[in-house]
Design a protein around this motif. Sequence first.
Motif, short mmCIF file in Angstrom:
data_model
loop_
_atom_site.label_atom_id
_atom_site.label_comp_id
_atom_site.label_asym_id
_atom_site.label_seq_id
_atom_site.Cartn_x
_atom_site.Cartn_y
_atom_site.Cartn_z
N LEU A 130 10.83 44.27 8.93
CA LEU A 130 10.00 43.19 8.42
C LEU A 130 9.12 43.64 7.28
CD1 LEU A 130 9.13 41.53 11.84
CD2 LEU A 130 10.75 40.72 10.13
N SER A 131 8.61 44.86 7.34
CA SER A 131 7.72 45.33 6.28
C SER A 131 8.47 45.51 4.96
CB SER A 131 7.06 46.64 6.69
OG SER A 131 8.03 47.67 6.82
N ARG A 132 9.79 45.62 5.02
CA ARG A 132 10.58 45.86 3.81
C ARG A 132 10.74 44.62 2.94
NH1 ARG A 132 15.95 47.29 4.93
NH2 ARG A 132 16.13 47.99 2.76
N ILE A 133 10.35 43.46 3.43
CA ILE A 133 10.49 42.27 2.59
C ILE A 133 9.53 42.30 1.40
CG2 ILE A 133 11.25 40.91 4.58
CD1 ILE A 133 8.53 39.41 4.32
N ARG A 134 8.61 43.26 1.37
CA ARG A 134 7.70 43.42 0.24
C ARG A 134 8.21 44.44 -0.77
NH1 ARG A 134 2.83 45.26 0.54
NH2 ARG A 134 1.75 43.61 -0.60
N ASP A 135 9.33 45.08 -0.49
CA ASP A 135 9.82 46.15 -1.36
C ASP A 135 10.51 45.55 -2.58
OD1 ASP A 135 8.90 47.87 0.54
OD2 ASP A 135 10.87 48.41 1.34
N ILE A 400 5.08 27.49 -11.07
CA ILE A 400 5.31 28.81 -11.63
C ILE A 400 5.13 29.84 -10.52
CG2 ILE A 400 4.58 30.52 -13.34
CD1 ILE A 400 3.41 28.13 -14.95
N TYR A 401 6.10 30.74 -10.38
CA TYR A 401 6.03 31.78 -9.36
C TYR A 401 4.79 32.67 -9.57
CZ TYR A 401 10.87 30.84 -7.91
OH TYR A 401 12.01 30.27 -7.43
N ASN A 402 4.23 33.11 -8.47
CA ASN A 402 3.12 34.06 -8.49
C ASN A 402 3.71 35.47 -8.46
OD1 ASN A 402 0.89 35.65 -8.11
ND2 ASN A 402 0.13 34.55 -6.31
N TYR A 403 3.99 36.01 -9.65
CA TYR A 403 4.65 37.31 -9.75
C TYR A 403 3.76 38.45 -9.26
CZ TYR A 403 7.47 34.43 -12.83
OH TYR A 403 8.23 33.42 -13.35
N GLY A 404 2.46 38.20 -9.17
CA GLY A 404 1.56 39.23 -8.67
C GLY A 404 1.61 39.41 -7.17
N GLN A 406 3.59 40.54 -4.09
CA GLN A 406 4.75 41.41 -3.93
C GLN A 406 5.92 40.74 -3.25
OE1 GLN A 406 2.69 45.51 -3.06
NE2 GLN A 406 4.90 45.75 -2.90
N GLU A 407 5.63 39.93 -2.22
CA GLU A 407 6.72 39.27 -1.51
C GLU A 407 7.50 38.34 -2.44
OE1 GLU A 407 3.40 39.98 1.52
OE2 GLU A 407 3.58 39.34 -0.58
N VAL A 408 6.80 37.71 -3.40
CA VAL A 408 7.46 36.79 -4.32
C VAL A 408 8.33 37.55 -5.32
CG1 VAL A 408 7.08 35.04 -6.11
CG2 VAL A 408 5.66 35.05 -4.04
N SER A 409 7.79 38.62 -5.90
CA SER A 409 8.59 39.43 -6.81
C SER A 409 9.78 40.05 -6.08
CB SER A 409 7.73 40.52 -7.45
OG SER A 409 6.95 39.98 -8.50
N ASN A 458 1.11 37.74 -19.71
CA ASN A 458 1.19 37.65 -18.25
C ASN A 458 1.63 39.01 -17.72
OD1 ASN A 458 1.82 37.16 -15.53
ND2 ASN A 458 2.46 35.05 -15.95
N LEU A 459 0.68 39.85 -17.36
CA LEU A 459 0.96 41.23 -16.99
C LEU A 459 1.84 41.31 -15.75
CD1 LEU A 459 -2.59 42.76 -17.62
CD2 LEU A 459 -0.64 42.62 -19.20
N GLU A 460 1.62 40.40 -14.79
CA GLU A 460 2.43 40.41 -13.57
C GLU A 460 3.89 40.03 -13.87
OE1 GLU A 460 -0.51 38.88 -13.80
OE2 GLU A 460 -1.76 40.16 -12.51
#
Length: 756
Positions: A130-135, A400-404, A406-409, A458-460
């Motif tokens: 489950l923690s890997r969904i942020r990778d 607009i996606y929140n690229y900042g 981690q789960e979204v990116s 947009n740095l993110e």
Amino acid sequence: MTTEVEIAARMAADSTRNRSRTNRLDTHAIDAVVIGQHRNPFAVLGPHQIATGVWEIRAFIPDARNVEILGWDRDTVLATMERRQEAGFFAGVVKADQRPGYRLRVENLHGSETRYDPYSYGPILSDQDLSRIRDVGSDAPYRILGAHQATIGEVEGFLFAVWAPTASLISVVGDFNSWDGRIHVMRLRHGMGVWELFIPGLKAGTRYKFEIKGPDGHTLPLRADPMAFATEQPPATASVLHAAKDFSWNDQGWIAERSAQDQRKTPMSIYECHLGSWARVSSEGNRYLTYREMAERLIPYVRDLGFTHIELLPITEYPFDGSWGYQPVSLFAPTSRFGTPEDFAAFVDAAHEAGIGLILDWVPGHFPNDPHGLGYFDGTHLYEHADPRQGYHQDWGTYIYNYGRQEVSAFLVANARFWLERYHLDGLRVDAVASMLYLDYSRRPGEWVPNRYGGNENLEAIDFLRRMNETVYSTSPGTLTIAEESTAWPGVSHPTYTGGLGFGFKWNMGWMHDTLRFISKDPVHRRYHHHDLTFGLLYAFTENFILPLSHDEVVHGKGSMLGKMPGDRWQRFANLRAYYGFMWGHPGKKLLFMGGEIAQEREWNHDTGLDWHLLDDPYHRGVHSLIRDLNRVYRDHPALHERDTEASGFQWLISDDAENSVIAWARRGESDDSIVVVISNFTPVPRSGYRIGVPLPGFYQEIMNTDAEGYGGSNVGNLGGVAAEETESHGHPCSLSLTLPPLGTIMLARSPSQNG
């Protein structure tokens, strides 16, 4: 995935932790389950030890008349369950030394069926999973989240997992439970906010969604699964369970060959295609072609014309036909408009067997506000920014996606990997990159939020794009990424280690706008706009460019490619042919939207097929033949593609003859004596004895003349070729005396001698 031994250990631990509070089950807990508001249904339902060697099994089955508890692998009745609450809450007691395995035999109005109990299973996904969904860069998001066919013990079913950290309750609903959100409430598993449930017995092809209660307990509109691998056909919006087994592939040779290529040096001629309107079946209600029908018709057509790639307008599932796919909801599902995921895989495989690459138009820049989509997904702004100055596109009415986050990116990068790895696609053309890069994109002062340095970058999003490109090129060798980026942002197609964004190629939007503006002018006025032809060469080698004549240029009142051309009918076709010849001779890879190759008269309409009857007309058929021959010449002559991205592969011959609207250059291949000369005459006046200096002596064979009779032209040319004369011109020691056709482009390939 966690082992069955680990699952059993967790189940035992859960039982021990819950024993003291489940010995007595009060009516409030039962009522909360019955009305679908219990936040931990596993604490109530399923097996619970109430004394040493005694287990109470509880189930909520609203439509049941009677429920019996059966043994795990036999039909022995262990107990008849007691109805504890009229809405359908049942409980029964069995004796067992350890947590019992069991089944439930349910009798209802439709008869009797035996089923396994979802609440008899402990946690299945591990905390590590489950923690890997942020990778960011991992494929974990789509391998862990979503609905996956699974076998737990000996029982087949589907394992559901969804990320919704602020939801107060989530249920899986579908045809299998009459869309009743009280029946299959999920377990909140992890601090990451992942909810999980294994539902035994479900079969592929079943429709489902998630019923989500927001943090305030309010029930939101039913959501499609963000990770759904299949969907029902729009306008219906449900996700569909899909058994994601390996497809049958025959493209191993293609993949190996692709991986060995340097695509900057290979011919790349792209046929951009909207699958829903390339052709329709008029005899069957104007229906779409299926993926398999397109494998039989579209792919041989593209191969015959000599294109190297097909670029598909977005086929990730989208609800609204009029968006052309640019407002997708289910990013992991090929649209069901044309068939199943297996059908789409067969289409890709057929393309590769024919030697055609497939590029997907990919949309990570925004998503629509459809109520079944990602917007406000768990009752908060989960995938999008909460501040509309950052999270809402005013032009398109999209989020607009929140690229900042981690789960979204991670979700988006995993999606890029998914299409390249799961479906063997050859590249991604990333839509609307400029809108991602600039915080003030299409916004007035006060309508945007500066970055932490006070700038408009947009740095993110920049970090996301770099990570995406690094991931794609490291995990899928031989694939490519292409940016649709319409500004002068530096280094779009430069490596990330030099500060670039890491794309393989960039659409040259400036070239497209300038040259279309020029060619749309009446020839008598073109002398005043000559810089529109030459300006692009000032920056042609700053990026790895693709020259796009895309769908965007033939919609919204812009007219068709033919419709942009001035003059009478003959001149319009001659202008178009000359322009295509100019494009194919110009540095940069090529992209042409469908219909351009038959000189479609009308604007593109996504609701109807192309006007194929036009090929009965010799002028239209001539343009069609020209495109085939341009692709052949482009492919067969290395000088036209090997140094597309290098200034050393280009040499001006004539850039300043604005008075006659003539332009000429030499293209060079890896071998310095590999030369093709390209000359365009953009006036309707044929020019005899036009002298042009060339860098090397030899015979220059005319390999392309857009004014040839077979293309619908007047057949003015150079009788197969011209030998260079030892007459200095334009700063070169030798020169050619040429006949330039009216409104025509010619290409001449050098050989050391007329026989060489």
